[in-house]
Design an enzyme around this catalytic site. Sequence first.
Site, short mmCIF file in Angstrom:
data_model
loop_
_atom_site.label_atom_id
_atom_site.label_comp_id
_atom_site.label_asym_id
_atom_site.label_seq_id
_atom_site.Cartn_x
_atom_site.Cartn_y
_atom_site.Cartn_z
N GLY A 63 20.97 68.41 -8.72
CA GLY A 63 21.70 69.52 -8.12
C GLY A 63 23.17 69.32 -8.40
O GLY A 63 23.55 68.75 -9.42
N GLU A 107 35.89 66.27 -19.49
CA GLU A 107 35.68 65.13 -18.57
C GLU A 107 34.19 64.78 -18.55
O GLU A 107 33.33 65.62 -18.77
CB GLU A 107 36.19 65.47 -17.17
CG GLU A 107 35.61 66.76 -16.56
CD GLU A 107 34.26 66.56 -15.90
OE1 GLU A 107 33.88 65.40 -15.66
OE2 GLU A 107 33.58 67.57 -15.64
N PHE A 108 33.93 63.51 -18.25
CA PHE A 108 32.55 63.03 -18.14
C PHE A 108 32.40 62.22 -16.85
O PHE A 108 31.92 61.09 -16.84
CB PHE A 108 32.18 62.17 -19.35
CG PHE A 108 32.31 62.89 -20.67
CD1 PHE A 108 31.33 63.78 -21.09
CD2 PHE A 108 33.43 62.72 -21.46
CE1 PHE A 108 31.46 64.46 -22.30
CE2 PHE A 108 33.57 63.39 -22.67
CZ PHE A 108 32.59 64.26 -23.08
N CYS A 155 27.55 70.77 -11.32
CA CYS A 155 27.66 70.68 -12.78
C CYS A 155 26.35 71.01 -13.49
O CYS A 155 26.24 72.05 -14.15
CB CYS A 155 28.14 69.29 -13.19
SG CYS A 155 29.85 68.96 -12.70
N LYS A 209 24.54 74.72 -13.05
CA LYS A 209 25.30 75.85 -13.59
C LYS A 209 25.58 75.69 -15.07
O LYS A 209 25.62 76.67 -15.82
CB LYS A 209 26.61 76.03 -12.82
CG LYS A 209 27.71 75.05 -13.19
CD LYS A 209 29.05 75.46 -12.63
CE LYS A 209 30.15 74.46 -13.01
NZ LYS A 209 30.52 74.51 -14.43
N ASP A 255 48.19 73.51 -7.52
CA ASP A 255 47.02 74.28 -7.09
C ASP A 255 47.47 75.44 -6.22
O ASP A 255 48.50 75.35 -5.53
CB ASP A 255 46.06 73.37 -6.30
CG ASP A 255 44.66 73.94 -6.22
OD1 ASP A 255 43.78 73.47 -6.96
OD2 ASP A 255 44.44 74.88 -5.41
N ALA A 283 11.77 60.02 -11.20
CA ALA A 283 11.15 61.26 -10.73
C ALA A 283 11.46 61.47 -9.25
O ALA A 283 11.59 60.51 -8.49
CB ALA A 283 9.65 61.22 -10.96
N LYS A 332 23.84 64.08 -3.98
CA LYS A 332 23.67 62.72 -4.46
C LYS A 332 24.44 61.79 -3.53
O LYS A 332 25.31 62.25 -2.78
CB LYS A 332 24.19 62.56 -5.90
CG LYS A 332 25.68 62.76 -6.04
CD LYS A 332 26.15 62.62 -7.48
CE LYS A 332 25.98 61.22 -8.00
NZ LYS A 332 26.59 61.02 -9.34
#
Length: 443
Positions: free
Chosen positions: A266, A146-147, A269, A272, A30, A261, A332
């Site tokens: 947000g 990726e998931f 991922c 956007k 990185d 609900a 979250k």
Amino acid sequence: MRLSVIGCGYLGAVHAAAMASLGHDVVGIDVDEAKVRSLSLGRAPFHEPHLEPLLAEGIAAGRLTFTTDMAAASGSAVHFVGVGTPQQKDGDAADLTYVGAAIDGLLPYLAPGDVVAGKSTVPVGTAAELAPRVEATGATLVWNPEFLREGWAVKDTVDPDRLVVGVPTSSTTGEPDEAGAAAADVLREVYHAALANGAPFIVTDLATAELVKVAANAFLATKISFINAMAEIAEVTGADVTQLADALGHDVRIGRRFLGAGIGFGGGCLPKDIRAFSARAEELGRGESVAFLREVDAINLRRRRRAVDLVVEALGGSVFKKNVTVLGAAFKPHSDDIRDSPALDVAVRLHGLGAWVTITDPAALENAQRLHPQLNYVAERDDALREADAIIMVTEWDEYRRELTPEHAATLTRGRIVVDGRNGWDAAAWRAAGWTYYGMGRP
């Protein structure tokens, strides 16, 4: 196998640590020196359960290192590219600057037979544009999306529910060409543990692999916004959206998951990605195919405004100089990610209306305070609740949703008004304890 991971943000750091835990020798690369120093010491630069023990284990075993030197990628059989693809500052499309830079930086260190596996979420067609540059070195570019779910990313990497690999295919048969088939076999070896546990290994062309990721995010966003649209109808008819969701969820074709609900989604991922998907569809001349995603996005944003309106309504039409405690800052639970956080959006809107807003969160306060220093931040839940005129839960951490009882809250607050932005509390229990309870799409 020896692997390199280019980009050590949320995706890359987790992937590097997880691959090392499977026995591979991994180097994470990185450009951010501070991030590399932190990871090299076994400290995650973000909150993700179970990641730091994995980092420490890999480093101690000598299987995991981090560096800023791209030359360290030399000699790796597979190079995973997991850099960010943020939304462009002047539009909805994805910014592919970091993906292009990562590929260009990697090219001098590739050898014939190497596999470059893209993991970043990119617009369909990106891999096809990048492939010639990689193939010129004798390496093969594949796309391996990726998931991951934030908060469960380690599990989702080590024990995925599926593995998708897009490879070069023959223009005549549509089947993997020789290089593509060989690359798929290499990735089967990389993911041997997951395959042994029964994870499906799906080999596709490059475009399909790219679409799988954005289509999955678009579907989840649509399901969430669908139930929030039903909440809007429930609010003007007196129906209860939670009972509606339960009834719908018994239909095996629909299922109950993601039918909660509330104030919506947000994070870095879904918002956007659906905007970038719409932008890419328009570039391809098929904007009408995903035009509904614009409304999905609009519904999602409307629910944040609705949560604010409920607080204002509950406090008699004005929140000016009222104490409002916001439970949650991260987008979250089990995360410190505040990117496009509905919780912070609600808090900032209430502050703008003149409320004295106090925010508490188990993990995200430092990030939130850096972005919005105008708000009041309190680490301890009970301290944040003291003298509140109203409470709103916006991030459903267990210490709010499960551990906070209405009886205990009543010993701390001044008012007895609660807005349940996630429909996570038992409305009857709060009302029985003397609270005025407001839910999202509930009578």
